[in-house]
Design a protein around this motif. Structure first.
Motif, PDB file in Angstrom:
ATOM      1  N   ASP A   1       0.841  -1.196   0.000  1.00  0.00           N
ATOM      2  CA  ASP A   1       0.000   0.000   0.000  1.00  0.00           C
ATOM      3  C   ASP A   1       0.879   1.250   0.000  1.00  0.00           C
ATOM      4  O   ASP A   1       2.107   1.168  -0.100  1.00  0.00           O
ATOM      5  CB  ASP A   1      -0.975   0.002   1.174  1.00  0.00           C
ATOM      6  CG  ASP A   1      -0.272  -0.029   2.527  1.00  0.00           C
ATOM      7  OD1 ASP A   1       0.979   0.102   2.585  1.00  0.00           O
ATOM      8  OD2 ASP A   1      -0.974  -0.178   3.553  1.00  0.00           O
ATOM      9  N   ALA A   2       0.254   2.409   0.109  1.00  0.00           N
ATOM     10  CA  ALA A   2       1.001   3.664   0.037  1.00  0.00           C
ATOM     11  C   ALA A   2       1.995   3.800   1.187  1.00  0.00           C
ATOM     12  O   ALA A   2       3.102   4.318   0.992  1.00  0.00           O
ATOM     13  CB  ALA A   2       0.035   4.845   0.022  1.00  0.00           C
TER      14      ALA A   2
ATOM     15  N   VAL B   1      -8.061   2.642  -5.083  1.00  0.00           N
ATOM     16  CA  VAL B   1      -6.917   2.964  -5.938  1.00  0.00           C
ATOM     17  C   VAL B   1      -6.677   4.469  -5.954  1.00  0.00           C
ATOM     18  O   VAL B   1      -5.539   4.947  -5.827  1.00  0.00           O
ATOM     19  CB  VAL B   1      -7.142   2.431  -7.368  1.00  0.00           C
ATOM     20  CG1 VAL B   1      -6.075   2.962  -8.325  1.00  0.00           C
ATOM     21  CG2 VAL B   1      -7.146   0.908  -7.371  1.00  0.00           C
ATOM     22  N   ASP B   2      -7.748   5.242  -6.089  1.00  0.00           N
ATOM     23  CA  ASP B   2      -7.649   6.699  -6.113  1.00  0.00           C
ATOM     24  C   ASP B   2      -7.030   7.234  -4.819  1.00  0.00           C
ATOM     25  O   ASP B   2      -6.117   8.071  -4.834  1.00  0.00           O
ATOM     26  CB  ASP B   2      -9.035   7.293  -6.330  1.00  0.00           C
ATOM     27  CG  ASP B   2      -9.012   8.790  -6.580  1.00  0.00           C
ATOM     28  OD1 ASP B   2      -8.006   9.306  -7.123  1.00  0.00           O
ATOM     29  OD2 ASP B   2     -10.004   9.452  -6.229  1.00  0.00           O
ATOM     30  N   THR B   3      -7.509   6.743  -3.694  1.00  0.00           N
ATOM     31  CA  THR B   3      -7.020   7.200  -2.393  1.00  0.00           C
ATOM     32  C   THR B   3      -5.556   6.833  -2.183  1.00  0.00           C
ATOM     33  O   THR B   3      -4.743   7.642  -1.726  1.00  0.00           O
ATOM     34  CB  THR B   3      -7.862   6.599  -1.262  1.00  0.00           C
ATOM     35  OG1 THR B   3      -9.225   7.032  -1.409  1.00  0.00           O
ATOM     36  CG2 THR B   3      -7.350   7.033   0.103  1.00  0.00           C
ATOM     37  N   GLN B   4      -5.212   5.602  -2.531  1.00  0.00           N
ATOM     38  CA  GLN B   4      -3.837   5.137  -2.337  1.00  0.00           C
ATOM     39  C   GLN B   4      -2.853   5.903  -3.231  1.00  0.00           C
ATOM     40  O   GLN B   4      -1.784   6.314  -2.775  1.00  0.00           O
ATOM     41  CB  GLN B   4      -3.758   3.640  -2.631  1.00  0.00           C
ATOM     42  CG  GLN B   4      -4.394   2.778  -1.567  1.00  0.00           C
ATOM     43  CD  GLN B   4      -3.593   2.759  -0.286  1.00  0.00           C
ATOM     44  OE1 GLN B   4      -2.419   2.405  -0.283  1.00  0.00           O
ATOM     45  NE2 GLN B   4      -4.206   3.148   0.815  1.00  0.00           N
ATOM     46  N   LEU B   5      -3.220   6.134  -4.473  1.00  0.00           N
ATOM     47  CA  LEU B   5      -2.331   6.894  -5.345  1.00  0.00           C
ATOM     48  C   LEU B   5      -2.244   8.351  -4.901  1.00  0.00           C
ATOM     49  O   LEU B   5      -1.173   8.968  -4.989  1.00  0.00           O
ATOM     50  CB  LEU B   5      -2.813   6.808  -6.795  1.00  0.00           C
ATOM     51  CG  LEU B   5      -2.664   5.437  -7.458  1.00  0.00           C
ATOM     52  CD1 LEU B   5      -3.270   5.455  -8.850  1.00  0.00           C
ATOM     53  CD2 LEU B   5      -1.200   5.000  -7.528  1.00  0.00           C
TER      54      LEU B   5
ATOM     55  N   VAL C   1      -8.262   6.425 -13.498  1.00  0.00           N
ATOM     56  CA  VAL C   1      -7.778   6.964 -12.223  1.00  0.00           C
ATOM     57  C   VAL C   1      -6.254   7.025 -12.235  1.00  0.00           C
ATOM     58  O   VAL C   1      -5.643   8.034 -11.839  1.00  0.00           O
ATOM     59  CB  VAL C   1      -8.280   6.101 -11.047  1.00  0.00           C
ATOM     60  CG1 VAL C   1      -7.602   6.511  -9.741  1.00  0.00           C
ATOM     61  CG2 VAL C   1      -9.798   6.215 -10.903  1.00  0.00           C
ATOM     62  N   CYS C   2      -5.618   5.953 -12.694  1.00  0.00           N
ATOM     63  CA  CYS C   2      -4.151   5.933 -12.772  1.00  0.00           C
ATOM     64  C   CYS C   2      -3.652   7.044 -13.694  1.00  0.00           C
ATOM     65  O   CYS C   2      -2.685   7.749 -13.374  1.00  0.00           O
ATOM     66  CB  CYS C   2      -3.669   4.573 -13.256  1.00  0.00           C
ATOM     67  SG  CYS C   2      -3.917   3.225 -12.065  1.00  0.00           S
ATOM     68  N   ARG C   3      -4.295   7.198 -14.818  1.00  0.00           N
ATOM     69  CA  ARG C   3      -3.918   8.273 -15.750  1.00  0.00           C
ATOM     70  C   ARG C   3      -3.951   9.634 -15.059  1.00  0.00           C
ATOM     71  O   ARG C   3      -3.021  10.445 -15.202  1.00  0.00           O
ATOM     72  CB  ARG C   3      -4.884   8.267 -16.931  1.00  0.00           C
ATOM     73  CG  ARG C   3      -4.705   9.403 -17.937  1.00  0.00           C
ATOM     74  CD  ARG C   3      -5.986   9.620 -18.722  1.00  0.00           C
ATOM     75  NE  ARG C   3      -7.071  10.058 -17.848  1.00  0.00           N
ATOM     76  CZ  ARG C   3      -8.377   9.833 -18.092  1.00  0.00           C
ATOM     77  NH1 ARG C   3      -8.753   9.165 -19.172  1.00  0.00           N
ATOM     78  NH2 ARG C   3      -9.284  10.285 -17.245  1.00  0.00           N
ATOM     79  N   ASP C   4      -5.006   9.884 -14.313  1.00  0.00           N
ATOM     80  CA  ASP C   4      -5.154  11.191 -13.676  1.00  0.00           C
ATOM     81  C   ASP C   4      -4.097  11.444 -12.609  1.00  0.00           C
ATOM     82  O   ASP C   4      -3.791  12.597 -12.292  1.00  0.00           O
ATOM     83  CB  ASP C   4      -6.554  11.317 -13.066  1.00  0.00           C
ATOM     84  CG  ASP C   4      -7.647  11.386 -14.123  1.00  0.00           C
ATOM     85  OD1 ASP C   4      -7.327  11.603 -15.302  1.00  0.00           O
ATOM     86  OD2 ASP C   4      -8.834  11.197 -13.757  1.00  0.00           O
ATOM     87  N   HIS C   5      -3.533  10.366 -12.065  1.00  0.00           N
ATOM     88  CA  HIS C   5      -2.472  10.497 -11.066  1.00  0.00           C
ATOM     89  C   HIS C   5      -1.086  10.408 -11.703  1.00  0.00           C
ATOM     90  O   HIS C   5      -0.075  10.443 -10.978  1.00  0.00           O
ATOM     91  CB  HIS C   5      -2.604   9.408 -10.001  1.00  0.00           C
ATOM     92  CG  HIS C   5      -3.704   9.644  -9.009  1.00  0.00           C
ATOM     93  ND1 HIS C   5      -3.554  10.498  -7.936  1.00  0.00           N
ATOM     94  CD2 HIS C   5      -4.963   9.142  -8.932  1.00  0.00           C
ATOM     95  CE1 HIS C   5      -4.680  10.499  -7.230  1.00  0.00           C
ATOM     96  NE2 HIS C   5      -5.545   9.698  -7.811  1.00  0.00           N
TER      97      HIS C   5
END
Length: 248
Positions: free
Chosen positions: A16-17, A65-69, A97-101
């Motif tokens: 995790d993060a 996924v959004d929160t962790q990234l 979501v990955c793209r946006d991060h």
């Protein structure tokens, strides 16, 4: 794709993060996860936890996924998320979501747990090139950077040919668990222009150097990913290798 050319390889239910931030100064990328996205793979993950496997099972995988990234936004590395799905729809949503991060979405064609394979995910995808290609296209069409995690020594699977297929479908990278067939890294590197990340047994300078000599663009560390001494040695090796490549 990332620098230094050392990644943390996902550890199911553990990566995790917080895990990534603890050693962020040593690596260029951290593959969080893996995480099951659709009902078939989430059911498989629940069955796996019943026999004491560690799994992430949040109520909303995409939000997780959004929160962790987001928690890696200030970390000096590139985020990435290893995902498992039998269907492309959830992959498309997470890839966005990955793209946006600015993160990498990694499609898991690697897990060999019986429940996940029976669900049509993980290692099963190595033998179903069309299904894997559809997943790659779904992710790539969002504009996200796409990696595919694969495993060597699977009967009937030609990894260099598979790598060509996923490259044609839009993948940017292939993350190769070489098992005991380290030379497969060279075969894949010669067959494609994908960014090749080599995994399995990376514990220091000697093992990292072997993979770079076979043509890997980067290496990843799994079980030793919480050991700063190991990561420091691997990072130094990667830096030396890249510097040597750049020397006329």
């Amino acid at each position: 794709m990332f620098s230094p050319r050392v990644a943390l390889a996902s550890l199911s239910g553990e990566a995790d993060a917080d895990w990534a931030r603890a050693v962020a100064d040593h690596v260029g990328c951290a593959f969080l996860g893996g995480i099951a996205l659709d009902e078939a793979t989430r059911g498989a993950a629940r069955a796996m936890t019943d026999r004491d496997r560690s799994e992430f099972l949040p109520e909303d995988p995409t939000a997780f996924v959004d929160t962790q990234l987001g928690a890696l936004a200030e970390a000096p590395l590139r985020g990435a998320f290893n995902v498992r799905s039998a269907t492309p729809g959830p992959i498309e949503r997470v890839a966005a979501v990955c793209r946006d991060h600015g993160a990498v979405v990694e499609l898991n064609a690697h897990c060999r747990q019986a429940e996940m394979c029976a669900a049509g995910a993980g290692e099963t995808l190595l033998r179903d090139r069309d299904a894997l290609s559809r997943q790659v296209r779904a992710a790539a069409d969002t504009g996200a950077a796409v990696s595919v995690k694969v495993r060597a020594e699977v009967d009937g699977v030609d990894l260099p040919e598979l790598a060509q297929r996923i490259e044609a479908a839009g993948a940017d990278a292939v993350h190769v668990d070489a098992m005991d067939s380290e030379s497969v890294v060279a075969d894949i590197a010669e067959a494609t222009d994908l960014f090749v990340i080599a995994n399995n047994g990376v514990r220091g300078r000697a093992t990292a150097t072997e993979y770079f000599e076979y043509g890997a663009d980067a290496v990843s560390v799994g079980r030793a990913s919480d050991d700063p001494e190991v990561l420091g040695a691997v990072r130094e090796t990667a830096g030396d290798w890249v510097a040597g490549e750049a020397t006329p």
